[in-house]
Design a protein around this motif. Sequence first.
Motif, PDB file in Angstrom:
ATOM      1  N   ALA A   9      38.865  45.842  32.576  1.00 56.48           N
ATOM      2  CA  ALA A   9      37.844  46.235  33.563  1.00 56.48           C
ATOM      3  C   ALA A   9      36.689  46.776  32.490  1.00 56.48           C
ATOM      4  O   ALA A   9      35.432  46.702  32.845  1.00 56.48           O
ATOM      5  CB  ALA A   9      37.850  47.109  34.882  1.00 56.48           C
ATOM      6  N   ALA A  69      36.014  41.025  35.883  1.00 60.79           N
ATOM      7  CA  ALA A  69      36.910  41.838  36.707  1.00 60.79           C
ATOM      8  C   ALA A  69      36.241  41.801  37.997  1.00 60.79           C
ATOM      9  O   ALA A  69      36.921  41.690  39.136  1.00 60.79           O
ATOM     10  CB  ALA A  69      36.944  43.297  36.121  1.00 60.79           C
ATOM     11  N   ARG A  78      37.993  40.273  41.544  1.00 59.50           N
ATOM     12  CA  ARG A  78      38.134  41.055  42.782  1.00 59.50           C
ATOM     13  C   ARG A  78      37.494  40.429  43.983  1.00 59.50           C
ATOM     14  O   ARG A  78      38.225  40.163  45.132  1.00 59.50           O
ATOM     15  CB  ARG A  78      37.345  42.524  42.593  1.00 59.50           C
ATOM     16  CG  ARG A  78      38.269  43.374  41.558  1.00 59.50           C
ATOM     17  CD  ARG A  78      37.531  44.885  41.784  1.00 59.50           C
ATOM     18  NE  ARG A  78      36.146  44.967  41.606  1.00 59.50           N
ATOM     19  CZ  ARG A  78      35.764  45.138  40.259  1.00 59.50           C
ATOM     20  NH1 ARG A  78      36.886  45.513  39.218  1.00 59.50           N
ATOM     21  NH2 ARG A  78      34.386  45.294  40.019  1.00 59.50           N
ATOM     22  N   ASN A 119      43.417  41.159  40.960  1.00 60.02           N
ATOM     23  CA  ASN A 119      43.337  42.374  40.125  1.00 60.02           C
ATOM     24  C   ASN A 119      43.794  41.825  38.583  1.00 60.02           C
ATOM     25  O   ASN A 119      45.058  41.593  38.508  1.00 60.02           O
ATOM     26  CB  ASN A 119      43.880  43.499  40.490  1.00 60.02           C
ATOM     27  CG  ASN A 119      43.957  44.748  39.674  1.00 60.02           C
ATOM     28  OD1 ASN A 119      43.216  44.571  38.405  1.00 60.02           O
ATOM     29  ND2 ASN A 119      44.160  45.897  39.982  1.00 60.02           N
ATOM     30  N   ARG A 165      46.907  43.410  37.432  1.00 55.16           N
ATOM     31  CA  ARG A 165      48.326  43.108  38.259  1.00 55.16           C
ATOM     32  C   ARG A 165      48.721  41.709  38.502  1.00 55.16           C
ATOM     33  O   ARG A 165      49.727  41.188  38.498  1.00 55.16           O
ATOM     34  CB  ARG A 165      47.975  43.770  39.534  1.00 55.16           C
ATOM     35  CG  ARG A 165      49.502  43.796  40.622  1.00 55.16           C
ATOM     36  CD  ARG A 165      49.109  44.555  41.708  1.00 55.16           C
ATOM     37  NE  ARG A 165      48.023  43.555  42.446  1.00 55.16           N
ATOM     38  CZ  ARG A 165      46.825  44.208  43.113  1.00 55.16           C
ATOM     39  NH1 ARG A 165      46.593  45.416  42.455  1.00 55.16           N
ATOM     40  NH2 ARG A 165      46.160  43.394  43.558  1.00 55.16           N
TER      41      ARG A 165
END
Length: 513
Positions: free
Chosen positions: A308, A315, A319, A324, A327
Amino acid sequence: MSTDIRSFFGRPIIIGGGIAGLMTALHLAPEPVLLLSRTLLGADTSSTWAQGGLAASLGEDDDPALHLADTIAAGDELCDKDMAGRILQDAPSAIEGLAGFGVPFDRTFKGSLRLGLEAAHSRRRIVHAHGDGTGREIMRALIAAVRSTPSIVVVEGVEARRLAVRENAIRGVWASCSIGQVFFGSRRVVLATGGIGGLFLDTTNPSGSCGQGLALAARAGAVFSDLEFIQFHPTALDGPERPMTLISEAVRGEGAALIDETGQPFLQGVPGAELAPRDVLARAVWNHLASGHRVFLDARQRPGPAFARHFPTIASACRGIGLNPVRDLIPIRPAQHYHMGGVAVDGSGRTSVKGLWACGEVASTGLHGANRLASNSLTEAVVCARWVAESVAGTPARRTKPAFADNYPSPDPLPVRPFLSRALGIVRDGEGLKAAAHALLPLAQSKDASSDPAAVGLMITIAALRRRESRGAHFRTDFPHHATVARRSEITLEAAFAEARELAQLPVLEGVT
Protein backbone atom coordinates in the motif's frame (compact mmCIF):
# COMPACT_ATOMS: atom_id res chain seq x y z
CA MET A 1 -15.05 30.88 -24.13
CA SER A 2 -15.50 34.12 -26.01
CA THR A 3 -17.40 33.77 -29.26
CA ASP A 4 -14.92 36.20 -30.88
CA ILE A 5 -12.08 33.83 -31.66
CA ARG A 6 -10.42 35.98 -34.32
CA SER A 7 -7.81 37.10 -31.80
CA PHE A 8 -6.55 33.51 -31.70
CA PHE A 9 -5.90 33.33 -35.44
CA GLY A 10 -2.31 32.57 -36.36
CA ARG A 11 -1.05 31.34 -33.02
CA PRO A 12 0.04 27.69 -32.69
CA ILE A 13 -2.76 25.32 -31.71
CA ILE A 14 -2.12 22.29 -29.52
CA ILE A 15 -4.86 19.66 -29.50
CA GLY A 16 -4.73 17.59 -26.31
CA GLY A 17 -4.27 18.30 -22.62
CA GLY A 18 -2.04 15.42 -21.50
CA ILE A 19 1.67 15.50 -20.70
CA ALA A 20 2.72 15.86 -24.36
CA GLY A 21 0.40 18.80 -24.98
CA LEU A 22 1.14 20.61 -21.73
CA MET A 23 4.91 20.25 -22.12
CA THR A 24 4.79 21.48 -25.71
CA ALA A 25 2.83 24.56 -24.63
CA LEU A 26 5.26 25.28 -21.78
CA HIS A 27 8.28 24.97 -24.08
CA LEU A 28 6.67 27.38 -26.56
CA ALA A 29 6.37 30.13 -23.92
CA PRO A 30 6.50 33.09 -24.18
CA GLU A 31 5.05 32.68 -27.69
CA PRO A 32 1.24 32.88 -27.44
CA VAL A 33 -0.32 29.45 -27.90
CA LEU A 34 -3.83 28.02 -27.85
CA LEU A 35 -4.37 24.65 -26.15
CA LEU A 36 -7.63 22.82 -26.90
CA SER A 37 -8.80 20.19 -24.44
CA ARG A 38 -11.87 18.00 -24.85
CA THR A 39 -12.29 17.85 -21.06
CA LEU A 40 -11.07 19.77 -18.05
CA LEU A 41 -7.29 19.56 -17.89
CA GLY A 42 -6.27 16.36 -16.14
CA ALA A 43 -9.63 14.64 -16.59
CA ASP A 44 -10.02 11.51 -18.70
CA THR A 45 -6.41 11.38 -19.95
CA SER A 46 -4.03 8.44 -20.00
CA SER A 47 -1.33 10.77 -18.66
CA THR A 48 -3.20 11.22 -15.38
CA TRP A 49 -3.82 7.49 -15.10
CA ALA A 50 -0.18 6.53 -15.73
CA GLN A 51 1.13 4.37 -12.88
CA GLY A 52 4.49 3.57 -14.42
CA GLY A 53 7.20 6.15 -14.22
CA LEU A 54 9.75 7.54 -16.60
CA ALA A 55 12.73 5.50 -17.75
CA ALA A 56 16.11 7.25 -17.78
CA SER A 57 19.70 6.14 -17.25
CA LEU A 58 20.29 7.84 -13.90
CA GLY A 59 21.98 5.06 -11.89
CA GLU A 60 25.73 4.82 -11.37
CA ASP A 61 25.72 1.44 -13.14
CA ASP A 62 23.70 2.72 -16.10
CA ASP A 63 24.14 4.84 -19.22
CA PRO A 64 22.10 5.75 -22.33
CA ALA A 65 23.78 3.03 -24.38
CA LEU A 66 22.51 0.32 -21.99
CA HIS A 67 19.05 1.90 -22.02
CA LEU A 68 19.13 1.91 -25.82
CA ALA A 69 20.18 -1.75 -25.95
CA ASP A 70 17.23 -2.74 -23.73
CA THR A 71 14.85 -0.64 -25.84
CA ILE A 72 15.99 -2.22 -29.10
CA ALA A 73 15.79 -5.73 -27.65
CA ALA A 74 12.23 -5.16 -26.43
CA GLY A 75 11.30 -3.52 -29.76
CA ASP A 76 12.12 -6.76 -31.59
CA GLU A 77 14.56 -5.24 -34.11
CA LEU A 78 12.09 -2.61 -35.36
CA CYS A 79 13.20 0.50 -33.44
CA ASP A 80 14.65 3.50 -35.26
CA LYS A 81 18.05 3.27 -33.58
CA ASP A 82 19.10 6.85 -34.29
CA MET A 83 15.83 8.36 -33.06
CA ALA A 84 15.75 6.11 -30.01
CA GLY A 85 19.33 7.03 -29.17
CA ARG A 86 18.53 10.75 -29.33
CA ILE A 87 15.49 10.41 -27.10
CA LEU A 88 17.19 8.26 -24.47
CA GLN A 89 20.26 10.49 -24.42
CA ASP A 90 18.01 13.41 -23.43
CA ALA A 91 15.98 11.40 -20.90
CA PRO A 92 17.99 12.32 -17.76
CA SER A 93 17.75 16.06 -18.49
CA ALA A 94 14.01 15.65 -19.10
CA ILE A 95 13.64 14.28 -15.56
CA GLU A 96 15.50 17.32 -14.24
CA GLY A 97 13.18 19.57 -16.22
CA LEU A 98 10.08 17.97 -14.70
CA ALA A 99 11.55 18.33 -11.22
CA GLY A 100 12.04 22.01 -12.03
CA PHE A 101 8.30 22.28 -12.68
CA GLY A 102 7.68 20.88 -9.21
CA VAL A 103 7.10 17.16 -9.85
CA PRO A 104 7.74 15.45 -6.46
CA PHE A 105 9.76 12.43 -7.58
CA ASP A 106 10.29 9.68 -5.02
CA ARG A 107 13.69 9.85 -3.34
CA THR A 108 15.82 7.79 -1.00
CA PHE A 109 16.61 8.83 2.55
CA LYS A 110 19.83 10.37 1.19
CA GLY A 111 17.89 12.54 -1.24
CA SER A 112 18.77 10.79 -4.49
CA LEU A 113 16.09 9.63 -6.90
CA ARG A 114 14.61 6.24 -6.02
CA LEU A 115 15.02 4.02 -9.07
CA GLY A 116 12.66 1.12 -9.75
CA LEU A 117 12.95 -1.96 -11.96
CA GLU A 118 10.46 -3.00 -14.63
CA ALA A 119 10.26 -5.77 -17.20
CA ALA A 120 13.03 -6.08 -19.81
CA HIS A 121 15.16 -3.39 -18.17
CA SER A 122 18.67 -4.56 -17.26
CA ARG A 123 19.09 -1.81 -14.67
CA ARG A 124 16.99 0.03 -12.11
CA ARG A 125 16.10 3.20 -14.03
CA ILE A 126 12.39 3.92 -13.45
CA VAL A 127 11.58 7.19 -11.68
CA HIS A 128 8.22 7.47 -9.90
CA ALA A 129 6.29 10.16 -8.06
CA HIS A 130 4.14 9.08 -5.10
CA GLY A 131 4.61 5.43 -6.03
CA ASP A 132 2.04 4.45 -8.65
CA GLY A 133 0.65 8.00 -8.84
CA THR A 134 3.35 9.24 -11.22
CA GLY A 135 1.06 10.46 -13.98
CA ARG A 136 -1.25 12.21 -11.56
CA GLU A 137 1.65 14.04 -9.87
CA ILE A 138 3.25 15.09 -13.17
CA MET A 139 -0.08 16.37 -14.46
CA ARG A 140 -0.74 18.27 -11.24
CA ALA A 141 2.58 20.11 -11.55
CA LEU A 142 2.28 20.79 -15.28
CA ILE A 143 -1.34 21.99 -15.08
CA ALA A 144 -0.31 24.47 -12.38
CA ALA A 145 2.58 25.66 -14.56
CA VAL A 146 0.34 26.03 -17.63
CA ARG A 147 -2.36 27.93 -15.78
CA SER A 148 0.23 30.36 -14.43
CA THR A 149 1.80 31.00 -17.86
CA PRO A 150 0.17 34.09 -19.43
CA SER A 151 1.09 33.15 -23.00
CA ILE A 152 -0.93 29.89 -22.88
CA VAL A 153 -4.68 30.15 -23.46
CA VAL A 154 -6.42 26.93 -22.40
CA VAL A 155 -9.83 26.29 -23.93
CA GLU A 156 -11.55 23.37 -22.20
CA GLY A 157 -14.65 21.53 -23.35
CA VAL A 158 -13.68 21.89 -27.01
CA GLU A 159 -13.43 18.86 -29.28
CA ALA A 160 -11.45 19.10 -32.52
CA ARG A 161 -13.43 17.48 -35.33
CA ARG A 162 -11.48 18.20 -38.55
CA LEU A 163 -8.27 19.83 -39.70
CA ALA A 164 -8.60 22.39 -42.49
CA VAL A 165 -6.09 21.47 -45.19
CA ARG A 166 -5.32 23.03 -48.54
CA GLU A 167 -2.63 21.70 -50.89
CA ASN A 168 -1.31 19.41 -48.12
CA ALA A 169 -0.86 22.32 -45.72
CA ILE A 170 -2.72 23.09 -42.50
CA ARG A 171 -5.08 26.07 -42.46
CA GLY A 172 -6.77 25.57 -39.10
CA VAL A 173 -9.00 23.44 -36.89
CA TRP A 174 -12.76 22.94 -36.93
CA ALA A 175 -14.00 22.22 -33.44
CA SER A 176 -17.22 21.79 -31.51
CA CYS A 177 -18.06 23.33 -28.15
CA SER A 178 -21.01 24.59 -26.13
CA ILE A 179 -21.64 27.47 -28.53
CA GLY A 180 -21.59 25.21 -31.59
CA GLN A 181 -19.05 24.81 -34.35
CA VAL A 182 -16.01 27.11 -34.31
CA PHE A 183 -12.99 27.53 -36.57
CA PHE A 184 -9.54 28.30 -35.23
CA GLY A 185 -7.31 29.55 -38.02
CA SER A 186 -3.65 28.57 -37.85
CA ARG A 187 -0.91 27.19 -40.05
CA ARG A 188 0.74 25.48 -37.06
CA VAL A 189 -1.11 22.65 -35.30
CA VAL A 190 0.23 20.04 -32.86
CA LEU A 191 -1.60 16.77 -32.25
CA ALA A 192 -1.11 15.53 -28.67
CA THR A 193 -4.30 13.51 -28.33
CA GLY A 194 -3.11 10.22 -26.81
CA GLY A 195 -4.01 6.67 -27.76
CA ILE A 196 -6.69 4.24 -28.93
CA GLY A 197 -7.80 2.28 -25.86
CA GLY A 198 -11.42 3.36 -26.25
CA LEU A 199 -11.59 1.29 -29.45
CA PHE A 200 -11.31 -1.92 -27.39
CA LEU A 201 -13.62 -3.65 -24.95
CA ASP A 202 -10.81 -4.35 -22.45
CA THR A 203 -8.38 -1.49 -21.94
CA THR A 204 -6.50 0.33 -19.21
CA ASN A 205 -7.01 3.67 -21.02
CA PRO A 206 -9.84 6.18 -20.54
CA SER A 207 -12.77 5.28 -22.77
CA GLY A 208 -12.56 8.71 -24.39
CA SER A 209 -9.12 7.86 -25.83
CA CYS A 210 -10.50 6.53 -29.08
CA GLY A 211 -7.89 7.58 -31.62
CA GLN A 212 -9.39 10.95 -32.52
CA GLY A 213 -5.97 12.45 -33.19
CA LEU A 214 -5.28 9.65 -35.64
CA ALA A 215 -8.63 10.32 -37.29
CA LEU A 216 -7.84 14.05 -37.63
CA ALA A 217 -4.50 13.27 -39.25
CA ALA A 218 -6.01 10.55 -41.45
CA ARG A 219 -8.73 12.81 -42.84
CA ALA A 220 -6.01 15.41 -43.50
CA GLY A 221 -4.07 12.90 -45.63
CA ALA A 222 -1.17 12.19 -43.27
CA VAL A 223 1.12 9.16 -43.48
CA PHE A 224 1.08 6.66 -40.59
CA SER A 225 3.69 4.20 -39.40
CA ASP A 226 3.55 0.88 -37.51
CA LEU A 227 -0.19 1.06 -36.76
CA GLU A 228 -0.42 -2.72 -36.40
CA PHE A 229 1.63 -2.75 -33.18
CA ILE A 230 -0.70 -2.52 -30.18
CA GLN A 231 0.61 -3.36 -26.74
CA PHE A 232 -1.48 -5.38 -24.32
CA HIS A 233 -0.44 -5.06 -20.70
CA PRO A 234 -0.20 -8.54 -19.18
CA THR A 235 -1.56 -7.58 -15.75
CA ALA A 236 -4.83 -5.66 -15.63
CA LEU A 237 -7.14 -6.19 -12.65
CA ASP A 238 -9.67 -8.84 -13.68
CA GLY A 239 -12.74 -7.28 -12.12
CA PRO A 240 -16.06 -5.85 -13.33
CA GLU A 241 -14.83 -2.30 -13.99
CA ARG A 242 -14.29 -1.00 -17.53
CA PRO A 243 -11.88 0.57 -18.29
CA MET A 244 -9.74 -1.88 -16.34
CA THR A 245 -7.34 -0.94 -13.54
CA LEU A 246 -3.71 -1.44 -14.43
CA ILE A 247 -1.55 -3.48 -12.06
CA SER A 248 1.76 -1.75 -12.72
CA GLU A 249 4.78 -3.68 -13.92
CA ALA A 250 6.60 -2.16 -10.97
CA VAL A 251 4.70 -4.58 -8.70
CA ARG A 252 6.46 -7.46 -10.45
CA GLY A 253 9.67 -5.45 -10.34
CA GLU A 254 9.37 -5.55 -6.55
CA GLY A 255 9.04 -9.33 -6.56
CA ALA A 256 5.35 -10.24 -7.09
CA ALA A 257 4.86 -13.55 -8.93
CA LEU A 258 2.30 -14.90 -11.41
CA ILE A 259 0.51 -18.12 -10.49
CA ASP A 260 -2.68 -19.90 -11.54
CA GLU A 261 -5.69 -21.15 -9.56
CA THR A 262 -3.69 -24.20 -8.42
CA GLY A 263 -1.14 -21.95 -6.75
CA GLN A 264 1.56 -23.04 -9.18
CA PRO A 265 3.77 -20.83 -11.35
CA PHE A 266 3.26 -21.36 -15.08
CA LEU A 267 6.03 -19.31 -16.70
CA GLN A 268 8.61 -22.06 -16.79
CA GLY A 269 10.38 -21.82 -20.10
CA VAL A 270 9.54 -18.13 -20.60
CA PRO A 271 12.87 -16.23 -20.61
CA GLY A 272 12.68 -13.52 -18.00
CA ALA A 273 9.51 -15.02 -16.48
CA GLU A 274 7.62 -12.21 -14.66
CA LEU A 275 10.02 -9.64 -16.09
CA ALA A 276 9.84 -10.82 -19.70
CA PRO A 277 9.00 -8.20 -22.37
CA ARG A 278 5.33 -7.28 -22.34
CA ASP A 279 4.43 -8.96 -25.62
CA VAL A 280 5.97 -12.25 -24.49
CA LEU A 281 4.34 -12.18 -21.06
CA ALA A 282 0.92 -11.06 -22.38
CA ARG A 283 0.84 -14.03 -24.79
CA ALA A 284 1.89 -16.42 -22.02
CA VAL A 285 -0.92 -15.18 -19.77
CA TRP A 286 -3.43 -15.22 -22.66
CA ASN A 287 -2.51 -18.79 -23.58
CA HIS A 288 -2.88 -19.95 -19.98
CA LEU A 289 -6.29 -18.29 -19.73
CA ALA A 290 -7.31 -19.83 -23.07
CA SER A 291 -6.43 -23.23 -21.63
CA GLY A 292 -9.12 -22.79 -19.00
CA HIS A 293 -7.01 -21.49 -16.13
CA ARG A 294 -7.27 -18.35 -14.06
CA VAL A 295 -4.21 -16.19 -13.46
CA PHE A 296 -3.28 -14.28 -10.33
CA LEU A 297 -0.57 -11.92 -9.16
CA ASP A 298 0.83 -13.02 -5.81
CA ALA A 299 2.17 -10.01 -3.92
CA ARG A 300 1.66 -11.43 -0.44
CA GLN A 301 5.35 -11.90 0.30
CA ARG A 302 6.90 -9.35 -2.02
CA PRO A 303 6.25 -6.47 -1.79
CA GLY A 304 4.00 -7.77 1.03
CA PRO A 305 3.33 -5.28 3.85
CA ALA A 306 4.93 -2.48 1.81
CA PHE A 307 2.34 -2.84 -0.99
CA ALA A 308 0.00 0.00 0.00
CA ARG A 309 2.90 2.35 0.64
CA HIS A 310 4.49 1.78 -2.78
CA PHE A 311 1.27 1.27 -4.76
CA PRO A 312 -1.56 3.22 -3.11
CA THR A 313 -3.65 3.52 -6.29
CA ILE A 314 -3.58 -0.22 -6.97
CA ALA A 315 -4.21 -1.02 -3.32
CA SER A 316 -7.29 1.21 -3.37
CA ALA A 317 -8.61 -0.48 -6.54
CA CYS A 318 -8.14 -3.89 -4.95
CA ARG A 319 -9.99 -2.81 -1.82
CA GLY A 320 -12.81 -1.67 -4.11
CA ILE A 321 -13.48 -5.30 -5.08
CA GLY A 322 -12.85 -6.66 -1.59
CA LEU A 323 -9.19 -7.69 -1.94
CA ASN A 324 -6.21 -7.01 0.29
CA PRO A 325 -2.97 -7.59 -1.69
CA VAL A 326 -1.10 -8.45 1.50
CA ARG A 327 -3.53 -11.30 2.17
CA ASP A 328 -5.25 -12.10 -1.14
CA LEU A 329 -4.24 -13.07 -4.65
CA ILE A 330 -4.97 -10.42 -7.32
CA PRO A 331 -6.85 -11.78 -10.38
CA ILE A 332 -5.39 -10.45 -13.63
CA ARG A 333 -5.77 -10.68 -17.40
CA PRO A 334 -4.21 -8.77 -20.34
CA ALA A 335 -5.82 -5.57 -21.63
CA GLN A 336 -5.06 -3.09 -24.39
CA HIS A 337 -2.62 -0.56 -22.99
CA TYR A 338 -0.51 1.38 -25.52
CA HIS A 339 -0.22 2.02 -29.25
CA MET A 340 3.33 1.85 -30.63
CA GLY A 341 2.18 3.08 -34.05
CA GLY A 342 0.82 6.47 -34.96
CA VAL A 343 1.26 9.47 -37.22
CA ALA A 344 4.68 9.19 -38.87
CA VAL A 345 6.96 12.02 -37.70
CA ASP A 346 10.53 13.14 -38.26
CA GLY A 347 13.06 14.07 -35.60
CA SER A 348 11.24 17.33 -34.88
CA GLY A 349 7.76 15.83 -34.72
CA ARG A 350 6.75 17.07 -38.19
CA THR A 351 4.23 14.95 -40.08
CA SER A 352 3.81 14.55 -43.84
CA VAL A 353 1.27 17.42 -43.80
CA LYS A 354 2.90 20.83 -43.78
CA GLY A 355 2.22 22.72 -40.56
CA LEU A 356 1.11 19.60 -38.64
CA TRP A 357 3.18 18.12 -35.81
CA ALA A 358 2.46 15.15 -33.52
CA CYS A 359 3.78 14.37 -30.04
CA GLY A 360 3.22 11.60 -27.50
CA GLU A 361 1.29 8.39 -28.09
CA VAL A 362 -0.44 9.74 -31.21
CA ALA A 363 2.97 9.97 -32.93
CA SER A 364 5.22 7.22 -34.24
CA THR A 365 8.82 8.27 -33.65
CA GLY A 366 10.36 4.82 -34.01
CA LEU A 367 11.43 4.65 -30.36
CA HIS A 368 9.19 1.73 -29.42
CA GLY A 369 9.57 -0.56 -32.41
CA ALA A 370 7.29 -3.58 -32.30
CA ASN A 371 6.93 -3.60 -28.52
CA ARG A 372 7.35 -0.68 -26.12
CA LEU A 373 9.88 -1.02 -23.30
CA ALA A 374 8.16 -0.21 -20.00
CA SER A 375 8.11 3.47 -18.96
CA ASN A 376 9.66 4.75 -22.18
CA SER A 377 6.41 6.42 -23.26
CA LEU A 378 6.24 9.24 -20.73
CA THR A 379 9.94 9.82 -21.32
CA GLU A 380 9.30 10.06 -25.06
CA ALA A 381 6.46 12.57 -24.59
CA VAL A 382 8.52 14.84 -22.33
CA VAL A 383 11.67 14.75 -24.48
CA CYS A 384 9.91 15.14 -27.84
CA ALA A 385 7.67 17.98 -26.61
CA ARG A 386 10.72 20.23 -26.46
CA TRP A 387 11.81 19.30 -29.98
CA VAL A 388 8.30 19.86 -31.32
CA ALA A 389 8.08 23.24 -29.61
CA GLU A 390 11.43 24.30 -31.06
CA SER A 391 10.29 23.28 -34.55
CA VAL A 392 6.94 25.06 -34.21
CA ALA A 393 8.60 28.20 -32.86
CA GLY A 394 11.04 28.15 -35.77
CA THR A 395 8.21 28.06 -38.31
CA PRO A 396 7.00 31.55 -39.25
CA ALA A 397 3.39 32.40 -38.45
CA ARG A 398 1.30 33.12 -41.54
CA ARG A 399 -2.17 34.58 -41.86
CA THR A 400 -5.06 32.33 -42.71
CA LYS A 401 -8.67 33.03 -43.59
CA PRO A 402 -11.74 31.74 -41.75
CA ALA A 403 -13.22 28.56 -43.16
CA PHE A 404 -16.42 26.64 -42.68
CA ALA A 405 -17.37 23.00 -42.93
CA ASP A 406 -20.12 20.52 -42.25
CA ASN A 407 -20.92 19.60 -38.68
CA TYR A 408 -19.21 16.36 -37.74
CA PRO A 409 -20.64 14.26 -34.88
CA SER A 410 -18.67 13.50 -31.76
CA PRO A 411 -16.96 10.13 -32.30
CA ASP A 412 -18.66 7.06 -30.86
CA PRO A 413 -16.36 4.01 -30.72
CA LEU A 414 -19.00 1.64 -29.33
CA PRO A 415 -19.95 0.02 -32.68
CA VAL A 416 -16.34 -0.78 -33.59
CA ARG A 417 -15.14 -2.22 -30.27
CA PRO A 418 -16.31 -5.80 -30.87
CA PHE A 419 -14.62 -5.98 -34.29
CA LEU A 420 -11.26 -4.60 -33.13
CA SER A 421 -11.25 -6.57 -29.89
CA ARG A 422 -11.85 -9.80 -31.78
CA ALA A 423 -9.51 -9.26 -34.74
CA LEU A 424 -6.71 -7.11 -33.31
CA GLY A 425 -6.11 -8.79 -29.98
CA ILE A 426 -3.04 -10.54 -28.61
CA VAL A 427 -3.33 -13.33 -31.20
CA ARG A 428 -4.45 -12.58 -34.77
CA ASP A 429 -5.05 -14.37 -38.05
CA GLY A 430 -5.69 -13.34 -41.63
CA GLU A 431 -9.31 -14.43 -41.88
CA GLY A 432 -10.24 -12.59 -38.71
CA LEU A 433 -8.55 -9.43 -40.00
CA LYS A 434 -10.34 -9.69 -43.35
CA ALA A 435 -13.68 -10.10 -41.57
CA ALA A 436 -12.95 -6.98 -39.51
CA ALA A 437 -12.10 -5.02 -42.65
CA HIS A 438 -15.42 -6.12 -44.23
CA ALA A 439 -17.31 -4.89 -41.16
CA LEU A 440 -15.40 -1.63 -40.67
CA LEU A 441 -15.44 -0.37 -44.26
CA PRO A 442 -19.11 0.69 -44.43
CA LEU A 443 -18.88 2.28 -41.00
CA ALA A 444 -15.76 4.24 -41.98
CA GLN A 445 -17.44 5.43 -45.19
CA SER A 446 -20.54 6.64 -43.36
CA LYS A 447 -21.07 10.10 -41.92
CA ASP A 448 -22.32 9.01 -38.52
CA ALA A 449 -20.59 9.01 -35.14
CA SER A 450 -18.82 5.70 -35.71
CA SER A 451 -17.10 6.90 -38.89
CA ASP A 452 -13.85 8.23 -37.42
CA PRO A 453 -13.26 5.35 -34.97
CA ALA A 454 -14.01 2.90 -37.78
CA ALA A 455 -11.58 4.67 -40.12
CA VAL A 456 -8.82 4.39 -37.54
CA GLY A 457 -9.67 0.75 -36.92
CA LEU A 458 -9.68 0.06 -40.65
CA MET A 459 -6.18 1.49 -41.10
CA ILE A 460 -4.88 -0.64 -38.24
CA THR A 461 -6.57 -3.72 -39.66
CA ILE A 462 -5.13 -3.26 -43.15
CA ALA A 463 -1.67 -2.59 -41.67
CA ALA A 464 -1.97 -5.85 -39.70
CA LEU A 465 -3.03 -7.73 -42.82
CA ARG A 466 -0.05 -6.39 -44.73
CA ARG A 467 2.43 -7.59 -42.08
CA ARG A 468 2.65 -11.27 -42.93
CA GLU A 469 4.88 -12.22 -40.00
CA SER A 470 4.87 -12.25 -36.21
CA ARG A 471 6.96 -9.57 -34.52
CA GLY A 472 6.69 -8.01 -31.09
CA ALA A 473 3.08 -7.24 -30.19
CA HIS A 474 1.86 -8.36 -33.64
CA PHE A 475 1.39 -12.15 -33.52
CA ARG A 476 -0.34 -14.01 -36.35
CA THR A 477 -1.09 -17.70 -36.07
CA ASP A 478 -0.98 -18.00 -39.87
CA PHE A 479 2.47 -16.36 -40.02
CA PRO A 480 4.08 -17.30 -36.69
CA HIS A 481 7.70 -16.51 -37.62
CA HIS A 482 9.80 -13.40 -38.21
CA ALA A 483 10.28 -12.12 -41.73
CA THR A 484 13.90 -12.17 -42.87
CA VAL A 485 14.18 -8.37 -42.76
CA ALA A 486 12.53 -6.11 -40.19
CA ARG A 487 10.76 -3.24 -41.93
CA ARG A 488 8.64 -0.46 -40.49
CA SER A 489 5.23 -0.05 -42.15
CA GLU A 490 3.51 2.95 -43.71
CA ILE A 491 -0.13 3.51 -44.61
CA THR A 492 -2.62 6.28 -45.38
CA LEU A 493 -6.38 6.32 -45.02
CA GLU A 494 -6.77 6.48 -48.79
CA ALA A 495 -4.66 3.33 -49.22
CA ALA A 496 -6.58 1.54 -46.45
CA PHE A 497 -9.89 2.36 -48.15
CA ALA A 498 -8.58 1.09 -51.49
CA GLU A 499 -7.39 -2.23 -50.07
CA ALA A 500 -10.55 -2.70 -48.01
CA ARG A 501 -12.69 -2.16 -51.10
CA GLU A 502 -10.68 -4.83 -52.92
CA LEU A 503 -11.25 -7.18 -49.99
CA ALA A 504 -14.95 -6.37 -50.07
CA GLN A 505 -15.12 -8.10 -53.45
CA LEU A 506 -13.94 -11.33 -51.80
CA PRO A 507 -16.29 -13.61 -49.84
CA VAL A 508 -15.90 -13.85 -46.07
CA LEU A 509 -15.48 -17.43 -44.88
CA GLU A 510 -18.68 -18.86 -43.48
CA GLY A 511 -18.75 -18.70 -39.71
CA VAL A 512 -16.24 -15.83 -39.49
CA THR A 513 -17.90 -12.75 -37.98
